[in-house]
Write a protein that holds these residues in place. Structure first.
Motif, PDB file in Angstrom:
ATOM      1  N   ASP A   1       3.705  15.104  -6.604  1.00  0.00           N
ATOM      2  CA  ASP A   1       3.268  14.163  -5.584  1.00  0.00           C
ATOM      3  C   ASP A   1       4.448  13.635  -4.784  1.00  0.00           C
ATOM      4  O   ASP A   1       5.567  13.542  -5.267  1.00  0.00           O
ATOM      5  CB  ASP A   1       2.562  12.964  -6.213  1.00  0.00           C
TER       6      ASP A   1
ATOM      7  N   LEU B   1       3.281   3.551   2.958  1.00  0.00           N
ATOM      8  CA  LEU B   1       2.647   3.388   4.260  1.00  0.00           C
ATOM      9  C   LEU B   1       2.559   1.925   4.680  1.00  0.00           C
ATOM     10  O   LEU B   1       2.757   1.587   5.841  1.00  0.00           O
ATOM     11  CB  LEU B   1       1.261   4.019   4.238  1.00  0.00           C
TER      12      LEU B   1
ATOM     13  N   GLU C   1       0.585   5.729  -0.440  1.00  0.00           N
ATOM     14  CA  GLU C   1      -0.243   6.927  -0.470  1.00  0.00           C
ATOM     15  C   GLU C   1       0.462   7.948  -1.336  1.00  0.00           C
ATOM     16  O   GLU C   1       1.679   8.137  -1.236  1.00  0.00           O
ATOM     17  CB  GLU C   1      -0.430   7.497   0.936  1.00  0.00           C
ATOM     18  N   HIS C   2      -0.297   8.606  -2.187  1.00  0.00           N
ATOM     19  CA  HIS C   2       0.238   9.677  -3.027  1.00  0.00           C
ATOM     20  C   HIS C   2      -0.281  10.988  -2.460  1.00  0.00           C
ATOM     21  O   HIS C   2      -1.477  11.269  -2.513  1.00  0.00           O
ATOM     22  CB  HIS C   2      -0.209   9.506  -4.479  1.00  0.00           C
ATOM     23  N   LEU C   3       0.627  11.778  -1.896  1.00  0.00           N
ATOM     24  CA  LEU C   3       0.257  13.032  -1.271  1.00  0.00           C
ATOM     25  C   LEU C   3       0.677  14.194  -2.149  1.00  0.00           C
ATOM     26  O   LEU C   3       1.734  14.167  -2.774  1.00  0.00           O
ATOM     27  CB  LEU C   3       0.930  13.153   0.098  1.00  0.00           C
TER      28      LEU C   3
ATOM     29  N   HIS D   1       0.829  -1.212   0.000  1.00  0.00           N
ATOM     30  CA  HIS D   1       0.000   0.000   0.000  1.00  0.00           C
ATOM     31  C   HIS D   1       0.861   1.260   0.000  1.00  0.00           C
ATOM     32  O   HIS D   1       1.803   1.382   0.774  1.00  0.00           O
ATOM     33  CB  HIS D   1      -0.921   0.019   1.228  1.00  0.00           C
TER      34      HIS D   1
END
Length: 58
Positions: free
Chosen positions: A24, A29, A7-9, A5
């Motif tokens: 990005d 995570l 996350e693209h922030l 998994h």
């Protein structure tokens, strides 16, 4: 959460943002959580309770 998994922030302008111009930031995570699970017995009490406070299932 599976180990793969991510996350693209969205990167924000500020002192902690990267200067590379990328839009990005990728946060692995699942890998982080898996590593924390494996080291849980070695972590201080506060570090073990933080994921619980966020509602993360160990």
């Amino acid at each position: 959460m599976p180990r793969r998994h991510v996350e693209h922030l969205k990167a924000e302008d500020g002192p902690t943002s990267r200067q590379s111009g990328a839009d990005d930031v990728v946060v692995k995570l699942g890998t982080w959580l898996d590593n924390v699970r494996k080291r849980a017995a070695e972590l201080p009490e506060q570090r073990r309770t933080d994921p619980d406070a966020l509602g993360i299932r160990w």
